[in-house]
Motif scaffolding. Sequence first.
Motif, PDB file in Angstrom:
ATOM      1  N   THR A  75       0.790  -1.365  -0.159  1.00  0.00           N
ATOM      2  CA  THR A  75       0.276   0.242   0.356  1.00  0.00           C
ATOM      3  C   THR A  75       0.842   1.111   0.346  1.00  0.00           C
ATOM      4  O   THR A  75       2.285   1.504   0.176  1.00  0.00           O
ATOM      5  N   ILE A  76       0.435   2.547  -0.721  1.00  0.00           N
ATOM      6  CA  ILE A  76       0.705   3.610  -0.696  1.00  0.00           C
ATOM      7  C   ILE A  76       1.149   3.804   0.896  1.00  0.00           C
ATOM      8  O   ILE A  76       0.099   4.123   1.770  1.00  0.00           O
ATOM      9  N   LEU A  77       1.751   4.448   1.600  1.00  0.00           N
ATOM     10  CA  LEU A  77       2.156   5.041   2.435  1.00  0.00           C
ATOM     11  C   LEU A  77       2.232   6.182   3.159  1.00  0.00           C
ATOM     12  O   LEU A  77       3.762   7.210   2.407  1.00  0.00           O
ATOM     13  N   ASN A  78       1.294   7.311   2.994  1.00  0.00           N
ATOM     14  CA  ASN A  78       1.959   8.557   3.486  1.00  0.00           C
ATOM     15  C   ASN A  78       0.998   8.244   4.946  1.00  0.00           C
ATOM     16  O   ASN A  78       0.249   7.668   5.778  1.00  0.00           O
ATOM     17  N   ASP A  79       1.703   9.954   5.576  1.00  0.00           N
ATOM     18  CA  ASP A  79       1.571   9.849   6.715  1.00  0.00           C
ATOM     19  C   ASP A  79      -0.220  10.335   7.644  1.00  0.00           C
ATOM     20  O   ASP A  79      -0.107   9.625   8.280  1.00  0.00           O
ATOM     21  N   ARG A 118      -1.569   6.644   6.875  1.00  0.00           N
ATOM     22  CA  ARG A 118      -0.653   6.120   8.755  1.00  0.00           C
ATOM     23  C   ARG A 118      -1.781   5.668   9.789  1.00  0.00           C
ATOM     24  O   ARG A 118      -2.974   7.170   9.926  1.00  0.00           O
ATOM     25  N   ARG A 150       7.247   6.592  17.255  1.00  0.00           N
ATOM     26  CA  ARG A 150       6.699   6.876  16.220  1.00  0.00           C
ATOM     27  C   ARG A 150       7.244   5.775  15.524  1.00  0.00           C
ATOM     28  O   ARG A 150       6.499   4.901  13.960  1.00  0.00           O
ATOM     29  N   TRP A 151       7.936   6.295  14.916  1.00  0.00           N
ATOM     30  CA  TRP A 151       9.481   5.800  13.804  1.00  0.00           C
ATOM     31  C   TRP A 151       9.227   4.512  14.319  1.00  0.00           C
ATOM     32  O   TRP A 151       9.562   3.088  13.823  1.00  0.00           O
TER      33      TRP A 151
END
Lengths: 259, 263
Positions: free
Chosen positions: A2-6, A9, A256-257
Motif C-alpha cells: 500500500t501507499i504510505l503517506n502520513d 498511517r 513513533r518510527w
Amino acid sequence: MTILNDELREPVRNFTFPRHTLVSLLIFAAFWEVLSHLAPVLGIPPFAIPSLLKIGRSIVTITPIDIVVTLARVIGALLASFVLGLAMAMAMYRSETLEKYLHPIVRLFMAVPVVSWILFAVLWFPGVEFRIGFVLVVVCGPVFLIDTLDAMRSVPRELRHMIKSFRPTTLQFFVKLMLPAIVPTIFTSWKVNISLAIRVVTIAELVGAVTGIGHQLSVAQELFSVADVFAWTIVLVALLFMMEAIVARVETRLLRWRA
Amino acid sequence: MNIAVRSGPPPIEVRGLRKLFWQATSGQAVVAIDRLDLTIAPREVVAIVGQTGCGKSTFFDMMIGLEPPTEGTLHIGDKSPHADFDYFRGKIATVFQQDRLLPWRSALDNVKLPLELIGMHEEEQHIRALTWLNRLGLGNFVNAYPHELSGGMRQRVAIARAFVVQPDILLADEAFGHLDEVTAAELRETFLALARECGSTAILITHQLEEAIGVGDRVVVFGKSAKLLADIRVAAWPKEKYAVLREAIQFTLQNNQADPRLL
C-alpha cells in the motif's frame, strides 16, 4: 504494498481509559477505609490510619506554592543533570583516556548514599537552594551519564561506519546519529531519574529546607498529623505519575518510527 | 532534475599499499593488504572479487578513508581519502551490504542525510532527495520508515542516498548479495545505469562472479592479503566466452594464482 503517506498511517492513540488502574485504586481505598475504622479493634492507634475523609480534608488545605517549589527544584535539577550527564558522556565517548579517568569517579559518586550527599551539602554550602540542587545533580547526573554512555556504545557499528563514510564533523556525528539513536535510552533514564529525584528532593527538603513538600512533611510529622503526611505523600505520588505520564507521552510521539 | 555530468572524477592510484592490523590478544601483526598496486581510470566500473578474508573490506575501508595505510599510498587525484578526509565530503559515496538506513528517519530523510552533512540548503535537499527517490521508483514511499519497506526497497533508498550527492567515486560493498536474484539483477542494472549517467567511477566489491563479470568494465581478482592475482578487461572477452572466464576466475581464486587463460 500500500501507499504510505502520513495521512494514511494509523493515528497514535492519545488516551486509553485506565480502567484497571482505577479499579485497583478503588479497591485499595476501600480496604484502607475499612482498616481505618477497624484500627481501634486491631489495637492500632486511631491517628495512625486516618480515614479517607480526614486525608481528603488535609489535601484541601495543601499549599500549592510548596508543590510548585518542589516541582521547580526537581525539573531544574533534572534538566541540569541531563545536560551535564549527556555532555560528559559525549566527551567520554570521544576520549578513551578521559573515560578511563572519569569512570571510577562516577562509580564512586554513585556508591555514596543520598543521606551522605545531603549531609555534605549542609556542611559545605550555605544556600538552601544550592544544597538541594547539588544533591539532586550529584545523584541524578551520574545515572544520565552512565545510561547515555552505554547507549552510545551500543549504537550498531554498521550505522557508525555508514555515517562516517559520508564524513560528518564531530558535531554532525552526534547530532545526526548518536543522539537520535540513544533517544529510547534517554527516555528510560528520565523515567528512572524522575522517580529518584522525587525521593531525593523530599529527603533533602526534609533535612534542610523551609519550603517544599519535604519541609511540609517534616512539619506534619512534628504536629503528629498523620493525615497531613498522607496528603503530602499522595501529592508526591501524583506528581511522580504526572511527570512520568508526560515523559511517556513525549516518548510515544518521538519514537513513533518504531515498529 | 537532470544529472549534471562533471568534467570527470580523478583517477585512483594505489602504490605499494600495505595494511597491517595488530591482534589485541596475541599482539601479532596480521597482513590484510600486502603491497597492492592498482590504477583505476575515471568513470571506470571495477568489480573486485576475492574470497572471504582476502582484504576486500579493508581495501573498501581505506578507499572510504576510515583506515590509514600502514605503508604505501592510496590517492584519488592527488589527495588521500584518509589524510584529506574532509576534502572528500560529498565526493565519495557508499552502498553497503545491508541498507544501513537510520530507522528513525523516513525514506526521504535518509536520502537527505548526505546533503545535510555537506550543508546544502534545505529546500535544495528536499528537491534532490525527492528526485532520486522518484528515479528509484519510490515516489509513493517517501514518508515510509525503513521498517515499513521491503529489503529491495530499503536498498533502493540506500542507493538513492549514495547517488544524491552525485559523487565522484561510488563504492558498493556486496550491495546486492543479500537480495533475491531478480531484485538483485534489477538493482544492479539500475545502479550501473545511474553510475554511468552520473559519470562516477564505481568500485563494486563482490564474491559473486556472475555479478562481477556482469557489471564490471574490469574484474580485479584479489588473492590472500589483497594480492592482485588478475586484472581482467571484461570487454576483451566475447559474451559467449563468459563461462570460460568465470571458470578461470574460479580457478584463480581456488589456487591463489592466476589461471593461464587470464594472462
